[in-house]
Design an enzyme around this catalytic site. Structure first.
Site, PDB file in Angstrom:
ATOM      1  N   THR A  58      -8.640   4.189   4.634  1.00  0.00           N
ATOM      2  CA  THR A  58      -9.318   4.367   5.911  1.00  0.00           C
ATOM      3  C   THR A  58     -10.496   5.313   5.777  1.00  0.00           C
ATOM      4  OG1 THR A  58      -7.224   3.981   7.050  1.00  0.00           O
ATOM      5  CG2 THR A  58      -8.971   4.994   8.338  1.00  0.00           C
ATOM      6  N   TYR A 144       0.945   4.881  -4.187  1.00  0.00           N
ATOM      7  CA  TYR A 144       0.312   4.181  -3.071  1.00  0.00           C
ATOM      8  C   TYR A 144       0.223   2.711  -3.441  1.00  0.00           C
ATOM      9  CZ  TYR A 144      -3.423   3.295   0.443  1.00  0.00           C
ATOM     10  OH  TYR A 144      -4.184   2.811   1.478  1.00  0.00           O
ATOM     11  N   LYS A 173       3.766   5.460  -0.558  1.00  0.00           N
ATOM     12  CA  LYS A 173       3.126   4.923   0.648  1.00  0.00           C
ATOM     13  C   LYS A 173       2.992   3.436   0.426  1.00  0.00           C
ATOM     14  CE  LYS A 173      -1.206   4.946   3.310  1.00  0.00           C
ATOM     15  NZ  LYS A 173      -1.426   3.490   3.279  1.00  0.00           N
TER      16      LYS A 173
END
Length: 311
Positions: A58, A144, A173
């Protein structure tokens, strides 16, 4: 604790929900807008957000230089009083190590995405890549998983193997979108944070620790309320706030924008004058799209968001 002081470090674990994945605001000349970053972090803090992940997807990390990623982390640490996770992943292991060493001075935990560009690399190579980082880190680390972007899925077996060897592996994540894989991660005993706003009210059901939300930036009060309701076993409240959160997700999906472009456009409704620019190859929302997004938020969603105000 005051802003600028590192938060107490996790002793090898990451147990906080929700985590907001931050954006990186850009000025008109394309440089990082640190003034807007400060305002934005203050907005998240007032909304009750307990933790942020800086320089993630993001935050357009792949469009930032190593020097910019360091500067963003330094400014975030200076102005963020909560828990701070620094994403240090990179394709070049040397860049990731440089970012990791820098994060030791500014973050409470780190995260690292699987190396990308080389599609379907051998799992032994991926294990070696992560092993180098895990052997070096002084902070708890989240792996991740985002195979849509990396073309390198992280298998639950790899997570289990790395966890057995490296005590600083705190968890993963997971933005893969496959709930069977998510549950398999949870079965390894590692902390799992799901990169899906739609899972906020289902964390107990899924057996995960919480969510990492990028789409929640314009309405951070919602993931905060949902997490609190889940902790209190208030199923009704969690479902009620999730329904409002889902409306924001629908608005984002129907906008035709990338998630980052939408989030920045929507933040302009909460933080007047907030810059909507993104870096190529992403495209920013146009004026008409920004106006529509702001109107929909203001008229349809924010009136039902607890404590929501425009700055």
């Amino acid at each position: 604790m005051t802003v600028g002081e590192p938060a107490p470090r996790w002793p090898g674990t990451v147990e906080v929900d929700p985590i907001l994945a931050t954006i990186t605001p850009f000025a008109r000349d394309g440089a990082v807008d640190f003034g807007a970053l400060r305002e934005y972090l203050s907005f998240l803090h007032r909304a009750g957000v307990p933790a942020i992940l800086v320089n993630g997807t993001t935050g357009e990390f792949a469009s930032l230089t190593v020097a910019e990623r360091k500067s963003v982390l330094e400014h975030a640490r200076e102005h963020w009083p909560g828990q701070l996770i620094a994403h240090v992943g990179a394709t070049a292991c040397g860049d990731a190590l440089e970012l990791l060493d820098h994060a030791h001075h500014h973050a409470d935990a780190v995260a690292a995405i699987a190396p990308y560009f080389f599609a379907d690399p051998p799992e032994a190579g991926v294990r070696e890549f992560f092993g180098v980082l895990l052997a070096r880190t002084e902070l708890p680390m989240l792996l991740y998983n985002f195979p849509r972007h990396t073309q390198t899925p992280i298998s639950p077996a790899l997570v289990a193997a790395l966890a057995a060897e490296f005590p600083m592996l705190a968890g993963i994540k997971d933005s893969g979108g496959d709930l069977e894989v998510t549950r398999a991660y949870a079965a390894t005993g590692s902390a799992v944070f799901v990169g899906s706003d739609g899972a906020a009210a289902r964390t107990r059901e899924l057996g995960v620790h919480g969510i990492v939300s990028g789409g929640g930036n314009p309405v951070p009060e919602l993931p905060v309320r949902i997490a609190a309701a889940v902790r209190d076993d208030d199923v009704e409240a969690a479902a009620r706030w999730q329904a409002v959160f889902d409306e924001c997700r629908t608005l984002r999906h129907n906008s035709g924008l990338t998630d980052t472009a939408f989030v920045k456009a929507a933040l302009a409704e909460r933080i007047p004058g907030f810059p909507a620019g993104v870096r190529a190859p992403l495209l920013a929302a146009g004026d008409a799209a920004i106006a529509e997004i702001r109107a929909r938020l203001r008229d349809e969603i924010l009136p039902r968001v607890p404590g929501a105000t425009t700055e």
